[in-house]
Design an enzyme around this catalytic site. Sequence first.
Site, short mmCIF file in Angstrom:
data_model
loop_
_atom_site.label_atom_id
_atom_site.label_comp_id
_atom_site.label_asym_id
_atom_site.label_seq_id
_atom_site.Cartn_x
_atom_site.Cartn_y
_atom_site.Cartn_z
CB ILE A 153 5.18 -5.18 6.94
CG1 ILE A 153 5.70 -6.62 6.99
CG2 ILE A 153 5.46 -4.57 5.56
CD1 ILE A 153 5.02 -7.58 6.02
NE ARG B 154 -4.98 2.16 2.23
CZ ARG B 154 -4.40 3.18 1.64
NH1 ARG B 154 -4.60 3.42 0.38
NH2 ARG B 154 -3.58 3.98 2.32
CB THR C 103 -0.92 0.00 1.24
OG1 THR C 103 -1.72 -1.18 1.22
CG2 THR C 103 -1.81 1.23 1.25
CE LYS D 176 1.45 -4.47 6.10
NZ LYS D 176 1.95 -3.55 5.04
CE1 TYR E 154 -15.69 -0.28 -6.45
CE2 TYR E 154 -15.63 -2.01 -8.12
CZ TYR E 154 -16.17 -0.84 -7.63
OH TYR E 154 -17.20 -0.22 -8.29
CE1 TYR F 1 -1.54 -4.97 4.09
CE2 TYR F 1 -0.93 -4.50 1.82
CZ TYR F 1 -1.19 -4.06 3.09
OH TYR F 1 -1.10 -2.72 3.40
#
Length: 296
Positions: free
Chosen positions: A204, A138, A43, A162, A106, A133
């Site tokens: 991270i 998001r 990101t 993550k 999305y 991830y």
Amino acid sequence: MFRGSIPPLVTPFRNGEIDEAALRRLIRRVVEAGSHGVSVGGTTGEPGTQTLEERKRVIRIAVEEVAGRVPVLAGTGALRLEETLELTRYAKAVGADGAMVIVPYYVKPNQEGLYRYFAEVARAVPDFPLVIYNIPGRAGVEIAPATVARLRRDFPNIVGLKHSSKDLEYVSHLLQEAGEDFLVFCGLESLTLPMMSLGAVGTIAATANWLPKEVALLCEKALSGDYAGARRLHYHLLEANEAIFWDTNPIPLKTVLAWMGLIEKEWRLPLGPTTPEIEARLRAMAERYGLLEVRA
């Protein structure tokens, strides 16, 4: 295997193009400061505004510049499965040590869809380590611990996750279901120590773009069981960790890195400069941490 501090680097731009010299400079800086790995294409690296060829170039540069000193974890996830497969195969071919694949964003897939998506990626590179991830803020959806555990059972190259969320219960359930040796990384900067106390093996954290030595040291102390020392660093880093999110990441990050002389102050639309008020807060924060001194 991956552990400790793996800074997710920004992608520097100059006049709209990837600034290779600046990217190499950032990589050298975090490696020489004691980071335990390097990640690109997540990101923080603005992958959504890059072409596949640009993303491949960033991965190749990282592998070249790191030159085997620490592991390279390449962000290869995309909305389209075909693009994810292409990027992941490329990362493996050029010598990355593993890939970090974001939960597709999305479309808000259900858990069976997520299982099948990551299963396809794992089958495409059966001997290449993959880190899922999970970033529900998001992606709009969270991959469930049970789904991750199922993937791990079926595909041994899915080695970690993550977790970019404030939900600490998720970490407990994930390690309980997927196994305590599953590699969990914190993806929300100020929760690095809390997550590591539950069993995460590192972070991270975008803050390591600014303060790579301090973030690496916090991880080392937590991994060695020195929680008093790690706690002191946790509180020392607290404001810097929070400043990452005073505006959309990586806007604050790039603003300060530009003041430090490490990159140009440039993003790709729809990202843009922050407000004068946030800039003033960032400058005060940067001065308190000594970031405006020469640190290149």
